[in-house]
Write a protein that holds these residues in place. Structure first.
Motif, PDB file in Angstrom:
ATOM      1  N   GLY A 119      -7.789   1.867   2.611  1.00 15.96           N
ATOM      2  CA  GLY A 119      -7.126   2.421   3.281  1.00 15.96           C
ATOM      3  C   GLY A 119      -6.214   3.201   3.063  1.00 15.96           C
ATOM      4  N   ALA A 120      -4.759   3.845   4.191  1.00 17.45           N
ATOM      5  CA  ALA A 120      -3.218   4.255   4.212  1.00 17.45           C
ATOM      6  C   ALA A 120      -2.646   3.042   4.559  1.00 17.45           C
ATOM      7  CB  ALA A 120      -3.096   5.467   4.269  1.00 17.45           C
ATOM      8  N   GLY A 121      -3.010   2.265   4.852  1.00 13.38           N
ATOM      9  CA  GLY A 121      -2.119   1.276   6.166  1.00 13.38           C
ATOM     10  C   GLY A 121      -1.410   1.623   7.003  1.00 13.38           C
ATOM     11  N   THR A 122      -0.272   0.948   7.451  1.00  9.32           N
ATOM     12  CA  THR A 122       0.553   1.176   8.582  1.00  9.32           C
ATOM     13  C   THR A 122       0.857   2.122   8.701  1.00  9.32           C
ATOM     14  OG1 THR A 122       0.233  -0.958   9.626  1.00  9.32           O
ATOM     15  CG2 THR A 122       1.528  -0.283  10.955  1.00  9.32           C
ATOM     16  N   TYR A 123       1.808   2.248   7.563  1.00  7.56           N
ATOM     17  CA  TYR A 123       2.690   3.237   7.746  1.00  7.56           C
ATOM     18  C   TYR A 123       2.680   4.682   7.139  1.00  7.56           C
ATOM     19  CZ  TYR A 123       5.679  -1.078   7.686  1.00  7.56           C
ATOM     20  OH  TYR A 123       6.420  -2.137   8.080  1.00  7.56           O
ATOM     21  N   SER A 124       1.875   5.514   7.631  1.00  6.22           N
ATOM     22  CA  SER A 124       0.556   7.020   6.659  1.00  6.22           C
ATOM     23  C   SER A 124       0.790   7.965   8.498  1.00  6.22           C
ATOM     24  CB  SER A 124      -0.127   6.523   6.195  1.00  6.22           C
ATOM     25  OG  SER A 124      -1.303   5.537   7.591  1.00  6.22           O
ATOM     26  N   LEU A 125       0.211   8.325   7.728  1.00  5.82           N
ATOM     27  CA  LEU A 125      -0.252   9.456   8.753  1.00  5.82           C
ATOM     28  C   LEU A 125      -1.762   9.107   9.735  1.00  5.82           C
ATOM     29  CD1 LEU A 125       1.075  12.836   7.614  1.00  5.82           C
ATOM     30  CD2 LEU A 125       1.602  11.646   9.106  1.00  5.82           C
ATOM     31  N   ASP A 126      -2.147   8.221   8.639  1.00  2.00           N
ATOM     32  CA  ASP A 126      -3.581   8.243   9.293  1.00  2.00           C
ATOM     33  C   ASP A 126      -3.450   6.988  10.474  1.00  2.00           C
ATOM     34  OD1 ASP A 126      -5.686   9.862   7.303  1.00  2.00           O
ATOM     35  OD2 ASP A 126      -5.441   8.478   5.458  1.00  2.00           O
ATOM     36  N   TYR A 127      -2.652   6.453   9.948  1.00  2.26           N
ATOM     37  CA  TYR A 127      -2.860   5.012  11.015  1.00  2.26           C
ATOM     38  C   TYR A 127      -1.755   6.016  12.114  1.00  2.26           C
ATOM     39  CZ  TYR A 127      -2.028   0.973  13.349  1.00  2.26           C
ATOM     40  OH  TYR A 127      -1.208  -0.338  13.861  1.00  2.26           O
ATOM     41  N   LEU A 128      -0.695   6.687  12.222  1.00  2.00           N
ATOM     42  CA  LEU A 128      -0.622   7.599  13.535  1.00  2.00           C
ATOM     43  C   LEU A 128      -1.648   8.338  13.903  1.00  2.00           C
ATOM     44  CD1 LEU A 128       1.613   8.076  15.286  1.00  2.00           C
ATOM     45  CD2 LEU A 128       2.303  10.133  13.775  1.00  2.00           C
ATOM     46  N   ILE A 144       0.680  -1.246  -0.206  1.00  2.00           N
ATOM     47  CA  ILE A 144       0.296   0.107   0.375  1.00  2.00           C
ATOM     48  C   ILE A 144       1.134   1.349   0.351  1.00  2.00           C
ATOM     49  CG2 ILE A 144      -1.558   1.543   1.209  1.00  2.00           C
ATOM     50  CD1 ILE A 144      -2.950  -1.296   2.268  1.00  2.00           C
ATOM     51  N   LEU A 145       1.971   0.639   0.627  1.00  3.16           N
ATOM     52  CA  LEU A 145       3.122   2.220   0.601  1.00  3.16           C
ATOM     53  C   LEU A 145       3.375   2.699  -1.026  1.00  3.16           C
ATOM     54  CD1 LEU A 145       4.582   4.107   2.459  1.00  3.16           C
ATOM     55  CD2 LEU A 145       6.192   2.806   2.971  1.00  3.16           C
ATOM     56  N   ILE A 146       4.169   1.900  -1.375  1.00  2.00           N
ATOM     57  CA  ILE A 146       4.566   1.820  -2.552  1.00  2.00           C
ATOM     58  C   ILE A 146       3.006   2.458  -3.302  1.00  2.00           C
ATOM     59  CG2 ILE A 146       5.255   0.846  -4.439  1.00  2.00           C
ATOM     60  CD1 ILE A 146       6.715  -1.571  -3.028  1.00  2.00           C
ATOM     61  N   LEU A 206      -1.762  12.213  -0.265  1.00  2.00           N
ATOM     62  CA  LEU A 206      -1.653  10.046  -1.127  1.00  2.00           C
ATOM     63  C   LEU A 206       0.429  10.215  -0.737  1.00  2.00           C
ATOM     64  CD1 LEU A 206      -3.177   9.503  -4.189  1.00  2.00           C
ATOM     65  CD2 LEU A 206      -3.863   9.075  -2.484  1.00  2.00           C
ATOM     66  N   ILE A 207       0.794  10.484  -1.323  1.00  2.00           N
ATOM     67  CA  ILE A 207       2.172  10.264  -0.650  1.00  2.00           C
ATOM     68  C   ILE A 207       2.633  10.026   1.223  1.00  2.00           C
ATOM     69  CG2 ILE A 207       5.151  11.055  -0.565  1.00  2.00           C
ATOM     70  CD1 ILE A 207       4.541  12.375  -3.281  1.00  2.00           C
ATOM     71  N   LEU A 208       1.556  11.044   1.473  1.00  2.00           N
ATOM     72  CA  LEU A 208       2.191  11.026   3.137  1.00  2.00           C
ATOM     73  C   LEU A 208       1.007  10.130   4.302  1.00  2.00           C
ATOM     74  CD1 LEU A 208       2.733  14.834   3.894  1.00  2.00           C
ATOM     75  CD2 LEU A 208       3.826  13.565   3.485  1.00  2.00           C
ATOM     76  N   GLY A 209       0.111   9.327   3.706  1.00  2.00           N
ATOM     77  CA  GLY A 209      -1.092   8.800   3.649  1.00  2.00           C
ATOM     78  C   GLY A 209      -1.695   9.479   4.821  1.00  2.00           C
ATOM     79  N   LEU A 210      -2.258  10.560   4.241  1.00  2.00           N
ATOM     80  CA  LEU A 210      -3.140  11.051   5.306  1.00  2.00           C
ATOM     81  C   LEU A 210      -4.679  11.738   4.654  1.00  2.00           C
ATOM     82  CD1 LEU A 210      -4.209  13.488   7.680  1.00  2.00           C
ATOM     83  CD2 LEU A 210      -2.474  14.769   6.269  1.00  2.00           C
ATOM     84  N   LEU A 211      -5.079  11.092   4.862  1.00  2.00           N
ATOM     85  CA  LEU A 211      -7.068  10.754   4.611  1.00  2.00           C
ATOM     86  C   LEU A 211      -7.209  10.681   3.005  1.00  2.00           C
ATOM     87  CD1 LEU A 211      -7.130  14.802   4.636  1.00  2.00           C
ATOM     88  CD2 LEU A 211      -8.074  13.883   6.651  1.00  2.00           C
ATOM     89  N   VAL A 212      -6.132   9.388   3.165  1.00  2.00           N
ATOM     90  CA  VAL A 212      -6.319   8.817   2.176  1.00  2.00           C
ATOM     91  C   VAL A 212      -8.202   7.932   1.213  1.00  2.00           C
ATOM     92  CG1 VAL A 212      -5.071   6.609   1.307  1.00  2.00           C
ATOM     93  CG2 VAL A 212      -4.246   7.872   2.118  1.00  2.00           C
ATOM     94  N   ARG A 213      -8.951   7.156   2.387  1.00  4.66           N
ATOM     95  CA  ARG A 213      -9.804   7.788   2.181  1.00  4.66           C
ATOM     96  C   ARG A 213     -10.918   8.360   1.203  1.00  4.66           C
ATOM     97  NH1 ARG A 213     -11.603   2.419   3.671  1.00  4.66           N
ATOM     98  NH2 ARG A 213      -9.764   1.203   5.404  1.00  4.66           N
ATOM     99  N   ILE A 214     -10.617   9.863   1.407  1.00  7.54           N
ATOM    100  CA  ILE A 214     -11.386  10.756   1.011  1.00  7.54           C
ATOM    101  C   ILE A 214     -10.398  11.200  -0.381  1.00  7.54           C
ATOM    102  CG2 ILE A 214     -11.765  13.095   1.794  1.00  7.54           C
ATOM    103  CD1 ILE A 214     -11.790  12.764   4.375  1.00  7.54           C
ATOM    104  N   ILE A 215      -9.597  11.102  -0.749  1.00  5.04           N
ATOM    105  CA  ILE A 215      -8.236  11.480  -1.821  1.00  5.04           C
ATOM    106  C   ILE A 215      -8.687  10.477  -2.887  1.00  5.04           C
ATOM    107  CG2 ILE A 215      -6.500  11.487  -2.834  1.00  5.04           C
ATOM    108  CD1 ILE A 215      -7.518  13.784  -0.530  1.00  5.04           C
TER     109      ILE A 215
END
Length: 275
Positions: free
Chosen positions: A120-129, A9-11, A66-75
């Motif tokens: 979703g953004a996965g574990t390695y993301s700001l969403d998860y944090l 997901i990160l890639i 998307l790169i940061l993994g923030l608000l991925v489910r909206i983007i």
């Protein structure tokens, strides 16, 4: 497997984000907003100037998110919608390949947006944090609910009442009546109620032998079952004389007989103590 999924997901997020940022920067820097608006107007896009700004800034900001993994489910869904408009206005009827102006690129980007929205953004993301405190509170509530359920399931719902016999009927009161000892078991706590159960006498009550002035009599034996009042009734006994009516509840319903049958007025045999 979870690590492989999160890395995948990160890639995917980074690749799609880089492509979006590149196209947004192209519209902003190379084509400019005005040039992009004129291009959209030539394609028949309504409100071309507004559409050009929305597309440009969304691609820049959306790619970074998307790169940061923030608000991925909206983007993700917004990206699919933008690519659907691009397909309808710019690439419809031109085939698949991008060299011919086809929908190859917009199709892949739209599918990626749906996939990211679903996973979703996965574990390695700001969403998860940022969602960590909410996940911790949810886990704590689930643990409390589980503990409460476990404690409640350990409570006895039906006490073990020893006053119920093996047949499931209340009982357990063995009593002695005033005339003898009963070996039975009463099925009602009130032996004198009208709906009391029957009492079985397993023993025999040996009554005192009545006396007679001239004759002999045999003693009655109690072998019957009691009635509703819990007392024992006398059904046995052998009579050698005339039967006499029972005068009270303490007299036998059979007597030992009168040794003088010619004298009907002679006193009858009674139990000791009767009047």
């Amino acid at each position: 497997m979870n690590i492989l999924k999160d890395v995948s997901i990160l890639i995917s997020r980074i690749l799609v984000g880089v492509v979006l940022v590149a196209h947004g920067w192209q519209k902003y820097n190379s084509w400019t907003i005005e040039g992009t608006a004129k291009s959209f107007e030539g394609m028949g896009v309504p409100s071309a100037n507004i559409a050009a700004q929305v597309a440009t800034y969304f691609e820049l900001a959306g790619g970074v998110l998307l790169i940061l993994g923030l608000l991925v489910r909206i983007i993700g869904p917004l990206l699919f919608i933008q690519m659907a408009f691009a397909f309808g206005f710019a690439h419809w009827g031109k085939g698949i390949f991008i060299a011919d102006g086809g929908w190859e690129l917009v199709g892949i980007l739209g599918a990626a947006g749906l996939a990211l929205a679903a996973h979703g953004a996965g574990t390695y993301s700001l969403d998860y944090l940022f969602m960590t405190p909410f996940r911790a509170r949810k886990a704590r509530k689930e643990q409390e609910a589980k503990s409460t359920e476990t404690a409640y399931s350990n409570q006895p719902f039906a006490p073990n009442n020893s006053s119920f016999n093996s047949a499931g009927a209340p009982g357990g009161n063995t009593f002695s009546n005033s005339f003898g000892t009963s070996g039975g078991q009463q099925t009602n706590n009130n032996p004198f109620s009208s709906n009391a159960g029957s009492t079985t006498n397993y023993g025999q009550w040996n009554s005192p032998t009545p006396t007679s002035t001239t004759g002999t009599s045999s003693a009655p034996s109690n072998t019957g079952t009691s009635g509703n009042n819990g007392t024992s009734g006398a059904t046995g006994g052998t009579s050698t004389g005339n039967a006499q009516p029972v005068k009270n509840s303490f007299e036998s319903n059979t007597n030992g007989g009168n040794t003088n049958p010619a004298d009907p007025e002679a006193p009858t045999t009674q139990w000791p103590g009767s009047k």
